[in-house]
Design an enzyme around this catalytic site. Structure first.
Site, PDB file in Angstrom:
ATOM      1  N   GLY A   6       0.821  -1.210   0.000  1.00 40.97           N
ATOM      2  CA  GLY A   6       0.000   0.000   0.000  1.00 40.97           C
ATOM      3  C   GLY A   6       0.855   1.260   0.000  1.00 40.97           C
ATOM      4  N   ASP A   7       1.933   1.243   0.800  1.00 39.26           N
ATOM      5  CA  ASP A   7       2.867   2.386   0.837  1.00 39.26           C
ATOM      6  C   ASP A   7       3.490   2.592  -0.542  1.00 39.26           C
ATOM      7  OD1 ASP A   7       2.377   2.329   3.580  1.00 39.26           O
ATOM      8  OD2 ASP A   7       4.218   1.238   4.031  1.00 39.26           O
ATOM      9  N   ALA A   8       3.862   1.476  -1.174  1.00 33.16           N
ATOM     10  CA  ALA A   8       4.513   1.545  -2.493  1.00 33.16           C
ATOM     11  C   ALA A   8       3.545   2.076  -3.545  1.00 33.16           C
ATOM     12  CB  ALA A   8       5.023   0.163  -2.896  1.00 33.16           C
TER      13      ALA A   8
END
EC number: 2.7.1.20
Length: 341
Positions: free
Chosen positions: A295-297
């Site tokens: 999700g961060d990526a």
């Protein structure tokens, strides 16, 4: 081409300490495979032990920092991104600085002399991993650090701001200072719902900042939790995305765009009362290594195009590309150069 220091992130920096350990190590500290927990007192000694006994890899982590590192990797423009958060004045803090700088991120950490650097032990056994996070210094960021001239200069230089919801638990004052600056100067301010507990237990903090958000990111679980807490009485992700995008704004410069990921299902984008769906890149099961940081990526890839003023289709495509790369590797890591066209 992205300009220098165009994107600023603020959040909770955690140094990921990743190592292949044995089952005795897990048993000693009462850790289950495939679990993700916050450290208790019994876990405190494990960080030094894992670092001294095993072959460890240090990765600068924490949700916002992961996103900023991925955006920096996608941009390939030295110093295009900046990041602030609190670390300790210790060995792990030095490792964090080294890791971030080698990633090309312009870091301005607040160093707390009395609290150790936040860490996340990534214990790998037979390809399966367990995470034990100890926030420590990350919990002690102060707005006084943000107000220092050399740090506020980063705020003034940036045109885009991204903060994960986790930071709402640490320094609401810092978030509001940046949010108000963005609204007053027609800049772009973005946040992430980050975890269901943020919507549940930090509802008041979230509601204070929401009017400033030009983009709101989240996954389907976080979106549904937000909907339930708000009393919207719908589980439909598309409907929730539309409602998120339509909440009142403090500044009329940008209409809010809501971007909700759904794992292998299409990405939902709500803009101007309309929904767009974007398919993700499907990965064969045998190529999946670790979904941690996906999700961060995704947000990092998305932001890498947004700061170049690319259309939303390109932003989502870059987000899907970055997430797809990260889940084929251990931890939030990536190849030397992106292969995104």
């Amino acid at each position: 081409m992205a300009s220098e220091r165009v994107l600023l992130g603020m959040g909770n920096p955690l140094l990921d300490i990743s190592a292949v350990v044995d089952r005795d190590f897990l048993s000693k500290y009462g850790i289950k495979l495939n679990d993700a927990i916050l450290a208790e007192d019994k876990h405190k000694p494990m960080y030094e032990e894992i670092a001294s006994k095993y072959n460890v890899e240090y990765i600068a982590g924490g949700a916002t920092q992961n996103t900023i590192r991925v955006a920096q990797w996608m941009l390939q423009v030295p110093g295009a991104t900046s990041y602030m958060g609190c670390i300790g004045k210790d060995r792990f803090g030095e490792e964090m600085k080294k890791s971030s700088k080698s990633a090309g991120v312009n870091v301005h950490y607040y160093e707390d002399e009395s609290t150790p650097t936040g860490t996340c032990a990534v214990c790998v056994v037979g390809g399966e991993r367990s995470l034990v996070a100890n926030l420590s210094a990350a919990n002690f960021y102060k707005s006084d650090h943000l107000k220092r001239p050399e740090n506020w200069a980063l705020v003034e230089k940036a045109k885009y701001f991204y903060i994960a919801g986790f930071f709402l638990t640490v320094s609401l004052e810092s978030i509001l200072l940046v949010a108000e600056h963005a609204a007053a100067n027609q800049k772009t301010f973005m946040m992430n719902l980050s975890a269901p507990f943020i919507a549940e237990f930090f509802k008041d903090h979230l509601e204070k900042v929401f009017p400033y958000m030009d983009y709101i990111f989240g996954n389907e679980t976080e979106a549904r939790t937000f909907s339930r807490v708000q009393g919207w009485e719908t589980d439909d992700v598309e409907e929730i995305a539309l409602k998120l995008s339509a909440l009142p704004k403090a500044s009329g410069t940008h209409k809010r765009i809501a971007v909700i990921t759904q794992g292998a299902d299409p990405v939902v984008v709500a803009e101007d009362g309309k929904i767009k769906l974007f398919p993700v890149i499907l990965l064969p099961k045998e190529k999946l290594v670790d979904t941690n940081g996906a999700g961060d990526a995704f947000v990092g890839g998305f932001l890498s195009q947004l700061v170049q003023e690319k259309p939303i289709e390109d932003c989502v495509r870059a987000g899907c590309y970055a997430a797809n790369e990260i889940i084929q590797r251990s931890g939030c890591t990536y190849p030397d150069k992106p292969d995104f066209k």
